[in-house]
Design a protein around this motif. Structure first.
Motif, PDB file in Angstrom:
ATOM      1  N   GLN A 184       0.820  -1.207   0.000  1.00 11.13           N
ATOM      2  CA  GLN A 184       0.000   0.000   0.000  1.00 11.13           C
ATOM      3  C   GLN A 184       0.856   1.259   0.000  1.00 11.13           C
ATOM      4  O   GLN A 184       0.459   2.273  -0.597  1.00 11.13           O
ATOM      5  CB  GLN A 184      -0.950  -0.024   1.202  1.00 11.13           C
ATOM      6  N   ALA A 185       2.019   1.208   0.645  1.00  5.08           N
ATOM      7  CA  ALA A 185       2.913   2.373   0.595  1.00  5.08           C
ATOM      8  C   ALA A 185       3.346   2.649  -0.840  1.00  5.08           C
ATOM      9  O   ALA A 185       3.442   3.814  -1.263  1.00  5.08           O
ATOM     10  CB  ALA A 185       4.131   2.141   1.485  1.00  5.08           C
ATOM     11  N   TYR A 186       3.587   1.601  -1.612  1.00  2.58           N
ATOM     12  CA  TYR A 186       3.944   1.786  -3.018  1.00  2.58           C
ATOM     13  C   TYR A 186       2.766   2.320  -3.829  1.00  2.58           C
ATOM     14  O   TYR A 186       2.913   3.250  -4.634  1.00  2.58           O
ATOM     15  CB  TYR A 186       4.435   0.467  -3.607  1.00  2.58           C
ATOM     16  N   ILE A 187       1.589   1.728  -3.625  1.00  2.00           N
ATOM     17  CA  ILE A 187       0.428   2.083  -4.445  1.00  2.00           C
ATOM     18  C   ILE A 187       0.001   3.526  -4.208  1.00  2.00           C
ATOM     19  O   ILE A 187      -0.344   4.253  -5.147  1.00  2.00           O
ATOM     20  CB  ILE A 187      -0.732   1.118  -4.163  1.00  2.00           C
ATOM     21  N   TRP A 188       0.030   4.005  -2.947  1.00  5.22           N
ATOM     22  CA  TRP A 188      -0.469   5.347  -2.638  1.00  5.22           C
ATOM     23  C   TRP A 188       0.612   6.416  -2.691  1.00  5.22           C
ATOM     24  O   TRP A 188       0.298   7.590  -2.519  1.00  5.22           O
ATOM     25  CB  TRP A 188      -1.117   5.366  -1.250  1.00  5.22           C
ATOM     26  N   LEU A 189       1.872   6.060  -2.929  1.00  3.94           N
ATOM     27  CA  LEU A 189       2.956   7.046  -2.907  1.00  3.94           C
ATOM     28  C   LEU A 189       2.745   8.221  -3.862  1.00  3.94           C
ATOM     29  O   LEU A 189       2.981   9.375  -3.472  1.00  3.94           O
ATOM     30  CB  LEU A 189       4.294   6.349  -3.209  1.00  3.94           C
ATOM     31  N   PRO A 190       2.304   8.018  -5.107  1.00  4.79           N
ATOM     32  CA  PRO A 190       2.092   9.188  -5.990  1.00  4.79           C
ATOM     33  C   PRO A 190       1.100  10.192  -5.434  1.00  4.79           C
ATOM     34  O   PRO A 190       1.238  11.402  -5.655  1.00  4.79           O
ATOM     35  CB  PRO A 190       1.583   8.557  -7.293  1.00  4.79           C
ATOM     36  N   TYR A 191       0.096   9.714  -4.708  1.00  2.00           N
ATOM     37  CA  TYR A 191      -0.898  10.625  -4.136  1.00  2.00           C
ATOM     38  C   TYR A 191      -0.302  11.494  -3.030  1.00  2.00           C
ATOM     39  O   TYR A 191      -0.869  12.532  -2.685  1.00  2.00           O
ATOM     40  CB  TYR A 191      -2.077   9.832  -3.559  1.00  2.00           C
ATOM     41  N   VAL A 192       0.810  11.070  -2.470  1.00  2.00           N
ATOM     42  CA  VAL A 192       1.485  11.860  -1.430  1.00  2.00           C
ATOM     43  C   VAL A 192       2.538  12.782  -2.046  1.00  2.00           C
ATOM     44  O   VAL A 192       2.711  13.921  -1.612  1.00  2.00           O
ATOM     45  CB  VAL A 192       2.124  10.931  -0.380  1.00  2.00           C
ATOM     46  N   ILE A 193       3.223  12.305  -3.068  1.00  2.00           N
ATOM     47  CA  ILE A 193       4.271  13.108  -3.691  1.00  2.00           C
ATOM     48  C   ILE A 193       3.696  14.370  -4.327  1.00  2.00           C
ATOM     49  O   ILE A 193       4.242  15.468  -4.164  1.00  2.00           O
ATOM     50  CB  ILE A 193       5.041  12.282  -4.747  1.00  2.00           C
ATOM     51  N   LEU A 194       2.597  14.249  -5.041  1.00  2.00           N
ATOM     52  CA  LEU A 194       2.077  15.380  -5.817  1.00  2.00           C
ATOM     53  C   LEU A 194       1.662  16.566  -4.946  1.00  2.00           C
ATOM     54  O   LEU A 194       2.037  17.707  -5.249  1.00  2.00           O
ATOM     55  CB  LEU A 194       0.919  14.910  -6.703  1.00  2.00           C
ATOM     56  N   PRO A 195       0.904  16.399  -3.843  1.00  2.00           N
ATOM     57  CA  PRO A 195       0.598  17.572  -3.012  1.00  2.00           C
ATOM     58  C   PRO A 195       1.830  18.189  -2.375  1.00  2.00           C
ATOM     59  O   PRO A 195       1.939  19.427  -2.271  1.00  2.00           O
ATOM     60  CB  PRO A 195      -0.361  17.016  -1.944  1.00  2.00           C
ATOM     61  N   ILE A 196       2.781  17.345  -1.948  1.00  2.00           N
ATOM     62  CA  ILE A 196       3.997  17.890  -1.335  1.00  2.00           C
ATOM     63  C   ILE A 196       4.837  18.620  -2.375  1.00  2.00           C
ATOM     64  O   ILE A 196       5.417  19.676  -2.089  1.00  2.00           O
ATOM     65  CB  ILE A 196       4.799  16.759  -0.659  1.00  2.00           C
ATOM     66  N   PHE A 197       4.894  18.087  -3.582  1.00  2.00           N
ATOM     67  CA  PHE A 197       5.609  18.775  -4.660  1.00  2.00           C
ATOM     68  C   PHE A 197       4.969  20.125  -4.958  1.00  2.00           C
ATOM     69  O   PHE A 197       5.665  21.140  -5.125  1.00  2.00           O
ATOM     70  CB  PHE A 197       5.609  17.888  -5.907  1.00  2.00           C
ATOM     71  N   ALA A 198       3.637  20.167  -5.009  1.00  2.00           N
ATOM     72  CA  ALA A 198       2.941  21.441  -5.248  1.00  2.00           C
ATOM     73  C   ALA A 198       3.224  22.429  -4.121  1.00  2.00           C
ATOM     74  O   ALA A 198       3.418  23.625  -4.358  1.00  2.00           O
ATOM     75  CB  ALA A 198       1.438  21.201  -5.387  1.00  2.00           C
ATOM     76  N   ILE A 234       1.981  18.528   3.421  1.00  2.00           N
ATOM     77  CA  ILE A 234       2.253  17.201   3.977  1.00  2.00           C
ATOM     78  C   ILE A 234       0.972  16.588   4.529  1.00  2.00           C
ATOM     79  O   ILE A 234       0.673  15.412   4.302  1.00  2.00           O
ATOM     80  CB  ILE A 234       3.336  17.296   5.073  1.00  2.00           C
ATOM     81  N   VAL A 235       0.210  17.386   5.257  1.00  2.00           N
ATOM     82  CA  VAL A 235      -1.047  16.881   5.809  1.00  2.00           C
ATOM     83  C   VAL A 235      -2.010  16.525   4.681  1.00  2.00           C
ATOM     84  O   VAL A 235      -2.734  15.517   4.756  1.00  2.00           O
ATOM     85  CB  VAL A 235      -1.667  17.921   6.760  1.00  2.00           C
ATOM     86  N   ALA A 236      -2.034  17.332   3.618  1.00  2.95           N
ATOM     87  CA  ALA A 236      -2.901  17.029   2.479  1.00  2.95           C
ATOM     88  C   ALA A 236      -2.537  15.685   1.860  1.00  2.95           C
ATOM     89  O   ALA A 236      -3.417  14.882   1.532  1.00  2.95           O
ATOM     90  CB  ALA A 236      -2.803  18.143   1.437  1.00  2.95           C
ATOM     91  N   GLY A 237      -1.253  15.425   1.685  1.00  2.39           N
ATOM     92  CA  GLY A 237      -0.828  14.124   1.166  1.00  2.39           C
ATOM     93  C   GLY A 237      -1.180  12.991   2.106  1.00  2.39           C
ATOM     94  O   GLY A 237      -1.562  11.902   1.670  1.00  2.39           O
ATOM     95  N   SER A 238      -1.058  13.248   3.416  1.00  2.00           N
ATOM     96  CA  SER A 238      -1.371  12.195   4.384  1.00  2.00           C
ATOM     97  C   SER A 238      -2.849  11.840   4.357  1.00  2.00           C
ATOM     98  O   SER A 238      -3.223  10.698   4.653  1.00  2.00           O
ATOM     99  CB  SER A 238      -0.964  12.648   5.792  1.00  2.00           C
ATOM    100  N   ILE A 239      -3.701  12.798   4.028  1.00  2.00           N
ATOM    101  CA  ILE A 239      -5.137  12.507   3.952  1.00  2.00           C
ATOM    102  C   ILE A 239      -5.402  11.447   2.891  1.00  2.00           C
ATOM    103  O   ILE A 239      -6.199  10.526   3.098  1.00  2.00           O
ATOM    104  CB  ILE A 239      -5.928  13.796   3.654  1.00  2.00           C
ATOM    105  N   PHE A 240      -4.724  11.570   1.753  1.00  2.00           N
ATOM    106  CA  PHE A 240      -4.914  10.586   0.692  1.00  2.00           C
ATOM    107  C   PHE A 240      -4.470   9.199   1.142  1.00  2.00           C
ATOM    108  O   PHE A 240      -5.235   8.231   1.057  1.00  2.00           O
ATOM    109  CB  PHE A 240      -4.145  11.004  -0.563  1.00  2.00           C
ATOM    110  N   SER A 241      -3.220   9.074   1.595  1.00  2.00           N
ATOM    111  CA  SER A 241      -2.699   7.754   1.947  1.00  2.00           C
ATOM    112  C   SER A 241      -3.458   7.155   3.126  1.00  2.00           C
ATOM    113  O   SER A 241      -3.752   5.950   3.143  1.00  2.00           O
ATOM    114  CB  SER A 241      -1.202   7.848   2.264  1.00  2.00           C
ATOM    115  N   PHE A 242      -3.783   7.969   4.116  1.00  2.00           N
ATOM    116  CA  PHE A 242      -4.464   7.463   5.308  1.00  2.00           C
ATOM    117  C   PHE A 242      -5.872   6.982   4.967  1.00  2.00           C
ATOM    118  O   PHE A 242      -6.274   5.872   5.348  1.00  2.00           O
ATOM    119  CB  PHE A 242      -4.517   8.558   6.373  1.00  2.00           C
ATOM    120  N   SER A 243      -6.631   7.799   4.235  1.00  2.00           N
ATOM    121  CA  SER A 243      -8.013   7.425   3.929  1.00  2.00           C
ATOM    122  C   SER A 243      -8.073   6.243   2.968  1.00  2.00           C
ATOM    123  O   SER A 243      -8.906   5.346   3.126  1.00  2.00           O
ATOM    124  CB  SER A 243      -8.758   8.628   3.339  1.00  2.00           C
TER     125      SER A 243
END
Length: 306
Positions: A184-198, A234-243
């Motif tokens: 799951q860390a692999y599958i959801w990683l793009p959803y965390v990278i993109l908000p942090i990159f922005a 960071i919190v925005a990215g965590s919302i994706f991976s956590f949910s």
């Protein structure tokens, strides 16, 4: 040769249509709230039907029960399902396990995403940045099942992970919670990278240069300048991976072994157990958890980064 006595219907003149349009425009120009309401009416109606009504139906379904003899749904309202989910040790154990996996996946993804996002936003050239964005997005184009089964193959006995670790005297973790976290860390990683990159792109380079000119080390600059500005992203990215981890059950079935999470209990009760009201009651648990999490992070401004 006879002539028809039917009167001809006059087509509306373009000037009449234009006058009506101008009157409507003039009417709306002085009423911004009405204009905004008309603009938002269609999407709001869709959101109400899809989300609010669906959640209300879920709550009502959780208050039904299943007849033990016939297996038919009894639509009489009862709190038995909610009471069972709140008091039974099985559901507490699975809820804590799901929370632990979701939190660990989120921490791992944030730790990996931070250096990647920093390099993309502040170090890479514009051309390299575009290529890296495409590389981050590429896994999203692949099927979820393909990625999950790929990790099953990697973590299997005699798989690639075993082959790499064997010279060091180690072995693949096999199927279980560790495999679930890795997958799951692999599958959801793009959803965390993109908000942090922005969020990293919005950090002014002048602040980093000023911190360096004032003698701040790299670690001090990151801790005192970058992180406070980057926290909402960071919190925005965590919302994706956590949910997404809270509600996932497919990868748990594929690489989780005998372990269960909340999504698996919902799936089992909908399918094999044929107990839709209990499944609805279990499904309310991650919803309540996410509502609490969103309420806690709302003041950080993270929701503006979604």
């Amino acid at each position: 040769m006879t002539q028809s006595n039917t009167p001809a219907v006059a087509a509306p003149s373009p000037s009449g249509v234009g006058a009506a349009t101008r009157r409507a425009s003039s009417f709306l120009a002085t009423r911004p709230r009405l204009r905004l309401g008309l603009f938002l009416s269609a999407p709001l109606t869709w959101l109400v039907l899809v989300y609010v009504v669906a959640l209300a139906a879920l709550l009502v379904t959780a208050l039904w029960s299943v007849d033990a003899f016939t297996g038919e749904i009894d639509r009489g309202l009862t709190l038995d399902n909610l009471r069972e989910v709140a008091t039974e040790s099985l559901y507490r154990t699975v809820t804590l396990r799901t929370l632990g996996v979701a939190a660990l996946v989120t921490v791992i993804d944030v730790a990996i995403a931070l250096p990647i996002a920093f390099f993309m936003a502040k170090v890479a050239s514009p051309r390299a940045r575009r290529l890296l964005v495409v590389a981050v997005l590429t896994p999203l184009w692949a099927s979820y099942l393909v990625k999950a089964f790929a990790w099953r193959s990697l973590l299997s006995e005699g798989g690639l992970v075993d082959w790499v670790l064997d010279p060091f005297g180690a072995h693949s973790p096999g199927y279980g919670l560790t495999a679930v976290v890795m997958t799951q860390a692999y599958i959801w990683l793009p959803y965390v990278i993109l908000p942090i990159f922005a969020g990293m792109e919005r950090v002014p380079d002048s602040l980093l240069e000023a911190a360096g000119d004032l003698g701040a080390s790299a670690g001090t600059t990151v801790r005192t300048v970058v992180m406070p500005l980057l926290l909402p992203a960071i919190v925005a990215g965590s919302i994706f991976s956590f949910s997404l981890t809270l509600g996932d059950y497919i990868s748990v079935n594929i690489v989780g072994g005998a372990n269960q999470m909340l999504g698996n209990l919902v799936y089992t009760n909908v399918g094999a157990a044929n107990n839709l009201p209990l499944a609805a009651a279990i499904a309310l648990v991650p919803i309540v958890i996410m509502l609490g999490y969103l309420a806690a992070v709302r003041r950080t401004g993270a929701l503006d980064n979604l």
